[in-house]
Motif scaffolding. Sequence first.
Motif, PDB file in Angstrom:
ATOM      1  N   ASP A 255     -30.385   3.345  11.729  1.00 47.75           N
ATOM      2  CA  ASP A 255     -30.172   4.309  10.563  1.00 47.75           C
ATOM      3  C   ASP A 255     -31.138   4.556   9.739  1.00 47.75           C
ATOM      4  O   ASP A 255     -31.499   5.685   9.284  1.00 47.75           O
ATOM      5  CB  ASP A 255     -28.780   4.477  10.189  1.00 47.75           C
ATOM      6  N   ARG A 259     -33.529   7.713   9.501  1.00 47.66           N
ATOM      7  CA  ARG A 259     -33.449   8.568   8.181  1.00 47.66           C
ATOM      8  C   ARG A 259     -34.529   8.551   7.405  1.00 47.66           C
ATOM      9  O   ARG A 259     -34.968   9.716   6.735  1.00 47.66           O
ATOM     10  CB  ARG A 259     -32.397   8.227   7.271  1.00 47.66           C
ATOM     11  N   ARG A 265     -33.035  14.691   8.525  1.00 47.13           N
ATOM     12  CA  ARG A 265     -32.417  14.819   7.230  1.00 47.13           C
ATOM     13  C   ARG A 265     -31.279  13.578   7.278  1.00 47.13           C
ATOM     14  O   ARG A 265     -30.829  13.116   6.165  1.00 47.13           O
ATOM     15  CB  ARG A 265     -31.727  15.984   7.204  1.00 47.13           C
ATOM     16  N   GLU A 266     -30.592  13.431   8.448  1.00 46.45           N
ATOM     17  CA  GLU A 266     -29.674  12.372   8.303  1.00 46.45           C
ATOM     18  C   GLU A 266     -29.467  11.868   9.902  1.00 46.45           C
ATOM     19  O   GLU A 266     -30.109  12.497  10.830  1.00 46.45           O
ATOM     20  CB  GLU A 266     -28.072  13.050   8.104  1.00 46.45           C
ATOM     21  N   ARG A 268     -27.212   8.702  12.305  1.00 49.30           N
ATOM     22  CA  ARG A 268     -26.082   7.887  12.431  1.00 49.30           C
ATOM     23  C   ARG A 268     -26.041   7.235  13.966  1.00 49.30           C
ATOM     24  O   ARG A 268     -26.328   7.984  14.773  1.00 49.30           O
ATOM     25  CB  ARG A 268     -24.800   8.096  11.971  1.00 49.30           C
ATOM     26  N   SER A 324     -19.019  13.050  12.725  1.00 47.98           N
ATOM     27  CA  SER A 324     -18.626  11.778  11.985  1.00 47.98           C
ATOM     28  C   SER A 324     -17.371  11.132  12.464  1.00 47.98           C
ATOM     29  O   SER A 324     -17.055   9.939  12.482  1.00 47.98           O
ATOM     30  CB  SER A 324     -18.467  12.042  10.557  1.00 47.98           C
TER      31      SER A 324
END
Length: 336
Positions: A255, A259, A265-266, A268, A324
């Motif tokens: 991660d 990132r 931008r993000e 996971r 998420s």
Amino acid sequence: MIRTNSTQTVRFGHTELPPEQQEALRKARKYEWITIAFLAASTALVYAVLGNSQAMKAAWVEDLLSFLPPLSFLLAARVIRKRPSEDHPYGYHRAVGIAHVVAAVALTVMGAYLIVDSAIGLLSAEHPTIGGFNFFGQTIWLGWLMITAMVLTAGPPIWLGRVKMKLAEKLHDKVLYADADMNKADWMTAAAAAVGVAGIGLGWWWADYAAAILISGSILHDGIRNTRGAVSALMDKRAMTYDDDAPHPLARRLDAYLRGLPWTREARSRIRDEGHVFHVESFVVPAAGSMPSLEQLEQAREACIAMDWKVQDMVIVPVAELPSEFLPGPTTGGER
């Protein structure tokens, strides 16, 4: 390996163990065979001097159960060498988890049975007796042979456990770890059985049953702990370290790398532990809503694969928002 229409080769992950892990696997197989040979000798020795001691009976049963982890490991090590196929596209590394479950459940069931059996003997106040045998005209108390057998069988498992523990870490092998953990604790079984036999000799009949309950509790504890870990892994729990002590740090590393890319931008990741190897799905939210190129995605994926030999499959999925509810929480320092 999967080839595209061009001459470029696309690698989806590591399909074979690297040389260091192959050597560790070879050593692990060797030490498991040594363990089986030792168990065959120690089980025969303990059975020969078993007598009426409940503690010795529990120690003998534990020796029999100790065959399960090395046999399970050797069988799984043979199965995982098969390459992925059309029917098994994820490979055969789940054999490690199946072996873990089989050994753990057997430990749990037998541990529970021995506790009940020993408790019934204690509550019913059955007084075990240990006789003697004639040795060149001298009567020798059989308890001395029992205690000697326990002392002789206590040392080697401790050494084997330490050796296999290091190999389990290198291989990320939870069956091997469970086996090593049991080996390291075998001295407690031997000590408890010896104390139980000595108690009978001193007239403390209850000490034998107390020692048997202690040994049975150790077996049951190992069984429950390993069953919980093995079943959780088969239910696709987040990837943990080889000893199930903490979430595996690879997710945090992946991660952090993703990132840090200029086009994300993000990011996971979720990791499925297949046994020795991991299957990784990384979800990335592109920066400024711009879709990364195939070349950028491929470079990122290759860099992730290179981070750890356990990454057998790796996919990066660009998404508008992170899903998420399907992802484990963020990790910091390998803790959560």
